[in-house]
Write a protein that holds these residues in place. Structure first.
Motif, mmCIF file in Angstrom:
data_model
loop_
_atom_site.group_PDB
_atom_site.id
_atom_site.type_symbol
_atom_site.label_atom_id
_atom_site.label_comp_id
_atom_site.label_asym_id
_atom_site.label_seq_id
_atom_site.Cartn_x
_atom_site.Cartn_y
_atom_site.Cartn_z
ATOM 1 N N GLY A 1 0.820 -1.211 0.000
ATOM 2 C CA GLY A 1 0.000 0.000 0.000
ATOM 3 C C GLY A 1 0.847 1.251 0.000
ATOM 4 N N LEU A 2 1.944 1.218 0.760
ATOM 5 C CA LEU A 2 2.842 2.365 0.812
ATOM 6 C C LEU A 2 3.525 2.582 -0.538
ATOM 7 N N LYS A 3 3.931 1.478 -1.198
ATOM 8 C CA LYS A 3 4.560 1.576 -2.517
ATOM 9 C C LYS A 3 3.573 2.156 -3.530
ATOM 10 N N THR A 4 2.320 1.712 -3.480
ATOM 11 C CA THR A 4 1.300 2.237 -4.387
ATOM 12 C C THR A 4 1.073 3.724 -4.136
ATOM 13 N N TRP A 5 1.044 4.104 -2.875
ATOM 14 C CA TRP A 5 0.843 5.512 -2.529
ATOM 15 C C TRP A 5 1.979 6.367 -3.079
ATOM 16 N N PHE A 6 3.236 5.888 -2.917
ATOM 17 C CA PHE A 6 4.384 6.624 -3.446
ATOM 18 C C PHE A 6 4.338 6.680 -4.969
ATOM 19 N N ASP A 7 3.896 5.604 -5.609
ATOM 20 C CA ASP A 7 3.779 5.609 -7.072
ATOM 21 C C ASP A 7 2.810 6.690 -7.531
ATOM 22 N N TYR A 8 1.669 6.785 -6.858
ATOM 23 C CA TYR A 8 0.698 7.808 -7.235
ATOM 24 C C TYR A 8 1.206 9.213 -6.918
ATOM 25 N N GLN A 9 1.925 9.366 -5.827
ATOM 26 C CA GLN A 9 2.478 10.679 -5.503
ATOM 27 C C GLN A 9 3.483 11.108 -6.567
ATOM 28 N N LEU A 10 4.317 10.180 -7.006
ATOM 29 C CA LEU A 10 5.277 10.502 -8.072
ATOM 30 C C LEU A 10 4.558 10.819 -9.380
ATOM 31 N N LEU A 11 3.498 10.076 -9.674
ATOM 32 C CA LEU A 11 2.738 10.329 -10.890
ATOM 33 C C LEU A 11 2.114 11.719 -10.857
ATOM 34 N N PHE A 12 1.468 12.074 -9.753
ATOM 35 C CA PHE A 12 0.831 13.388 -9.646
ATOM 36 C C PHE A 12 1.860 14.516 -9.652
ATOM 37 N N THR A 13 3.002 14.289 -9.024
ATOM 38 C CA THR A 13 4.061 15.298 -9.039
ATOM 39 C C THR A 13 4.598 15.485 -10.459
ATOM 40 N N GLY A 14 4.778 14.394 -11.181
ATOM 41 C CA GLY A 14 5.238 14.470 -12.569
ATOM 42 C C GLY A 14 4.242 15.178 -13.455
#
Length: 82
Positions: free
Chosen positions: A6-19
């Motif tokens: 869940g934490l990895k998925t959250w970081f993936d989405y945070q990186l996607l939104f930041t990008g």
């Protein structure tokens, strides 16, 4: 307790939104510079003939380039990720 997946998925989405946010800011900055540059060009000059074949070729080339870029982008986004 937070799971590692869940934490990895959250970081993936945070990186996607930041990008996406960074890309949006870059596109807006480039667009404003392009519009400012085009505002300085004498596009309403009477010596530019809109019936000139060069103008038609430039517009057609821009359209073909846009279509090719969209096809390449669609192909890149639809790749099988492993």
């Amino acid at each position: 307790m937070v799971s590692a997946d869940g934490l990895k998925t959250w970081f993936d989405y945070q990186l996607l939104f930041t990008g996406i946010a960074i890309a949006f800011v870059v596109v807006i900055a480039v667009w404003s510079r392009l519009v400012a540059y085009l505002g300085t060009l004498p596009l309403a000059d009477s010596s530019v003939d809109s019936t000139n074949p060069t103008v038609a070729l430039a517009v057609t080339g821009g359209g073909i380039l846009t279509i090719v870029l969209l096809v390449v982008l669609a192909g890149l986004l639809n790749r099988d990720r492993k």
